[in-house]
Design a protein around this motif. Structure first.
Motif, PDB file in Angstrom:
ATOM      1  N   GLU A 207       0.824  -1.210   0.000  1.00  0.00           N
ATOM      2  CA  GLU A 207       0.000   0.000   0.000  1.00  0.00           C
ATOM      3  C   GLU A 207       0.865   1.270   0.000  1.00  0.00           C
ATOM      4  OE1 GLU A 207      -2.096  -2.819   3.063  1.00  0.00           O
ATOM      5  OE2 GLU A 207      -0.056  -2.446   2.313  1.00  0.00           O
ATOM      6  N   PRO A 208       0.489   2.284  -0.754  1.00  0.00           N
ATOM      7  CA  PRO A 208       1.139   3.582  -0.606  1.00  0.00           C
ATOM      8  C   PRO A 208       0.894   4.214   0.761  1.00  0.00           C
ATOM      9  CG  PRO A 208       0.087   3.427  -2.741  1.00  0.00           C
ATOM     10  CD  PRO A 208      -0.375   2.244  -1.950  1.00  0.00           C
ATOM     11  N   ILE A 209      -0.361   4.170   1.247  1.00  0.00           N
ATOM     12  CA  ILE A 209      -0.683   4.671   2.590  1.00  0.00           C
ATOM     13  C   ILE A 209      -1.468   3.595   3.328  1.00  0.00           C
ATOM     14  CG2 ILE A 209      -1.955   6.367   3.957  1.00  0.00           C
ATOM     15  CD1 ILE A 209      -1.532   8.406   1.816  1.00  0.00           C
ATOM     16  N   ARG A 210      -1.001   3.250   4.508  1.00  0.00           N
ATOM     17  CA  ARG A 210      -1.751   2.347   5.394  1.00  0.00           C
ATOM     18  C   ARG A 210      -1.996   3.093   6.696  1.00  0.00           C
ATOM     19  NH1 ARG A 210       1.213  -2.863   7.138  1.00  0.00           N
ATOM     20  NH2 ARG A 210       1.797  -1.547   8.910  1.00  0.00           N
ATOM     21  N   LEU A 211      -3.254   3.419   6.925  1.00  0.00           N
ATOM     22  CA  LEU A 211      -3.655   4.258   8.048  1.00  0.00           C
ATOM     23  C   LEU A 211      -4.197   3.363   9.151  1.00  0.00           C
ATOM     24  CD1 LEU A 211      -4.120   7.029   9.301  1.00  0.00           C
ATOM     25  CD2 LEU A 211      -6.076   7.322   7.788  1.00  0.00           C
ATOM     26  N   GLY A 212      -3.268   2.746   9.910  1.00  0.00           N
ATOM     27  CA  GLY A 212      -3.623   1.819  10.965  1.00  0.00           C
ATOM     28  C   GLY A 212      -3.426   0.377  10.550  1.00  0.00           C
ATOM     29  N   ALA A 233       0.030   3.020  -8.778  1.00  0.00           N
ATOM     30  CA  ALA A 233       0.115   2.424  -7.437  1.00  0.00           C
ATOM     31  C   ALA A 233      -0.403   0.996  -7.547  1.00  0.00           C
ATOM     32  CB  ALA A 233      -0.707   3.241  -6.446  1.00  0.00           C
ATOM     33  N   ASN A 234       0.492   0.091  -7.914  1.00  0.00           N
ATOM     34  CA  ASN A 234       0.113  -1.273  -8.282  1.00  0.00           C
ATOM     35  C   ASN A 234       0.611  -2.330  -7.300  1.00  0.00           C
ATOM     36  OD1 ASN A 234      -1.125  -0.303 -10.641  1.00  0.00           O
ATOM     37  ND2 ASN A 234       0.825  -0.324 -11.742  1.00  0.00           N
ATOM     38  N   GLY A 235       1.059  -1.922  -6.129  1.00  0.00           N
ATOM     39  CA  GLY A 235       1.591  -2.883  -5.171  1.00  0.00           C
ATOM     40  C   GLY A 235       0.542  -3.544  -4.308  1.00  0.00           C
ATOM     41  N   ILE A 240      -5.101   3.606  -0.612  1.00  0.00           N
ATOM     42  CA  ILE A 240      -5.267   4.179   0.726  1.00  0.00           C
ATOM     43  C   ILE A 240      -6.021   3.144   1.536  1.00  0.00           C
ATOM     44  CG2 ILE A 240      -6.148   6.085   2.103  1.00  0.00           C
ATOM     45  CD1 ILE A 240      -6.118   7.826  -0.384  1.00  0.00           C
ATOM     46  N   SER A 241      -5.344   2.524   2.462  1.00  0.00           N
ATOM     47  CA  SER A 241      -5.917   1.458   3.280  1.00  0.00           C
ATOM     48  C   SER A 241      -6.185   2.006   4.672  1.00  0.00           C
ATOM     49  CB  SER A 241      -4.954   0.271   3.348  1.00  0.00           C
ATOM     50  OG  SER A 241      -5.486  -0.759   4.148  1.00  0.00           O
ATOM     51  N   GLY A 259      -4.644   0.081  -7.097  1.00  0.00           N
ATOM     52  CA  GLY A 259      -5.190   0.392  -5.784  1.00  0.00           C
ATOM     53  C   GLY A 259      -6.353   1.366  -5.820  1.00  0.00           C
ATOM     54  N   GLY A 260      -7.263   1.190  -4.854  1.00  0.00           N
ATOM     55  CA  GLY A 260      -8.363   2.118  -4.630  1.00  0.00           C
ATOM     56  C   GLY A 260      -8.349   2.606  -3.190  1.00  0.00           C
ATOM     57  N   ILE A 261      -9.495   3.115  -2.736  1.00  0.00           N
ATOM     58  CA  ILE A 261      -9.653   3.561  -1.353  1.00  0.00           C
ATOM     59  C   ILE A 261     -10.464   2.497  -0.630  1.00  0.00           C
ATOM     60  CG2 ILE A 261     -10.619   5.325   0.170  1.00  0.00           C
ATOM     61  CD1 ILE A 261     -10.273   7.323  -2.141  1.00  0.00           C
TER      62      ILE A 261
END
Length: 478
Positions: A207-212, A233-235, A240-241, A259-261
């Protein structure tokens, strides 16, 4: 250890020299105690005596940080109006290599600006710090399997105008967590960053951003993630997780990405005014009391919006780790005023888990496509539908006939490629209800009176907000 060599025309600094690293900093950071250092030894000595308002500028160059002797910032405390600022001479002009770069301990009101981080371990912002700002930096750490690049655990930290790019292995770009095993850092602000080119081929963990993370799901973080651009952002299916509660995800652009949200864990999150364009995943939702409003989703290969199902009804304090990792069936989720165009399915649910959504509403969304189906919702009893507009040769799917009308919304693409309402559209002033908590539309136009269906409130003015481009984000953005 003295600096070994300078970069006079490095690839990192190219094109960035015209950007002031004091842009966006408090006036005090531009005018008080100024120091200029040319080696890591000089930097460490300057840090030892730095106090509120100190501005340390590091000369451009390549700085190998010796193993075991990182750049230690310990017990250094600025103030909110007079931070301690450590900056590169120009953005990207100071390249830090080695195992570590800065190691922070017990510090607050500190800004790190303009560095090119190339280290081989995670850059940590620990929970015993506060109000740490990372701005106009370039992150391309060693491409090590499982390495997370930046982990923020300190309250009221800021991550802005940075670039994260070029990872091919397991690991995330930016993680936000907190102290212990179940707390979240509070009040973190993430804005105007460029996340690009994560190409890990696995199906989880990039993930580019993992929020928690799942043990922290019920912790209220209060983070704001806004005006960030995600490209290629294909990882991971989640760009945004979100795995915590009480966050705002708004005005981000995700383009050409897997990736999505995803609201994977947690409650009471708000997803508003985001663009998801030409990707493979849209917005996917689990948990309770979320608001999904004013989003624009176009040409997503899968579903534009997925209202999930669950194998647990609600997460609760003290549940087992296995239960906490489960999918929390959505309760009291509002999907409203979104525009979903030319996706395989505009709005769908899930049938492979047994617990359905309950008390959810799907209202005043604009759904249009020329192929596929607009709605595929296996669980209907827990959902109320009203005021949606369907159009195109895609089938209506199993949307209840009382919840939509089929009429041409008369969309036209603007200079930015976004399709908006035109004069005479039947979507104008056609919402089925009022939305007191939705003040503006996707473009930043005020929503007043009886609002328009979909993400756009009709206006003849030039849009105040549009999808972000690389010029709008990262170290070189104004």
């Amino acid at each position: 250890m003295n600096r070994r060599k300078f970069i006079t025309a490095g690839t990192v600094a190219a094109g960035l020299a015209g950007v002031s690293l004091t842009a966006g900093l408090p006036a005090s950071a531009r005018s008080l105690d100024r120091r200029y250092v040319r080696s890591l030894d000089e930097l460490q000595r300057a840090l030892a005596t730095a106090g509120p308002g100190t501005l340390i500028t590091v000369a451009n160059g390549h700085y190998p940080v010796p193993a075991g002797t990182p750049i230690a910032i310990t017990g250094k405390r600025g103030t909110p109006s007079r931070p301690i600022t450590v900056r590169a001479e120009c953005p990207g002009g100071v390249v830090l290599t080695g195992e570590q770069s800065f190691v922070l301990t017990g510090s607050s009101d500190l800004t790190l600006s303009g560095f090119a981080f190339r280290q081989s371990t995670t850059l940590e912002v620990p929970p015993d710090c506060k109000r740490i700002r990372l701005t106009r930096n370039d992150f391309q750490l060693a491409d090590v399997e499982g390495l997370h690049w930046l982990m923020v655990r300190a309250d009221h930290s800021t991550v802005d105008h940075n670039a994260f790019h070029g990872k091919t292995t397991l690991g995330i770009y930016l993680g936000i967590e907190g102290a212990g095993t179940d707390a979240m850092a509070t009040g973190v602000h993430v804005y105007r960053n460029h996340f690009s080119d994560h190409s890990f081929p696995g199906d989880n963990g990039g993930e580019p951003i993992r929020l928690g993370v799942s043990p922290r799901a019920l912790s209220t973080a209060g983070a704001v993630v806004e005006f960030n651009l995600f490209e290629r952002a294909n990882g991971d299916p989640e760009a945004i997780s979100v795995k915590s509660s009480g966050n705002v995800i708004r005005h981000n652009t995700i383009r050409d990405s897997l990736g999505g949200i995803v609201l994977r864990h947690g409650n009471a999150n708000r997803v508003e005014g985001n663009y998801l364009l030409s990707g493979r995943n849209g917005i996917r939702i689990y948990g309770d009391d979320h608001r999904i409003v004013n989003n624009y989703i176009e040409q997503v290969a899968g579903s534009g919006i997925v209202l999930g199902s669950g194998n647990v009804r609600d997460h609760f304090p003290g549940e087992t780790p296995a239960s906490r990792r489960g999918n929390d069936a959505p309760d009291r989720v509002q999907l409203a005023l979104n525009t979903v165009l030319d996706c395989e399915t505009a709005i769908s649910g899930e049938s492979h888990r047994t617990l359905p959504p309950l008390g959810c509403t799907i209202t005043d969304n604009l759904l249009q496509a020329s192929t596929g189906q607009l709605v595929n919702m296996p669980f209907q009893d827990g959902i109320s539908w009203a005021g949606n507009i369907h159009w195109g040769t895609a089938t209506d799917g199993n949307a209840p006939v009382s919840g939509f009308r089929r009429v041409d919304p008369r969309l036209a693409a603007g200079a930015d490629g976004i399709r908006r309402l035109t004069a005479g559209s039947p979507a104008i002033n056609a919402a089925s209800q009022s939305y007191r908590d939705v003040d503006c539309d996707l473009d930043g136009d005020r929503r007043t009176g009886r609002v328009d269906v979909g993400a756009d409130e009709f206006s003849r003015r030039r849009p105040g907000l549009s999808p972000l481009t690389p010029a709008d984000v990262g170290p070189n953005a104004r």
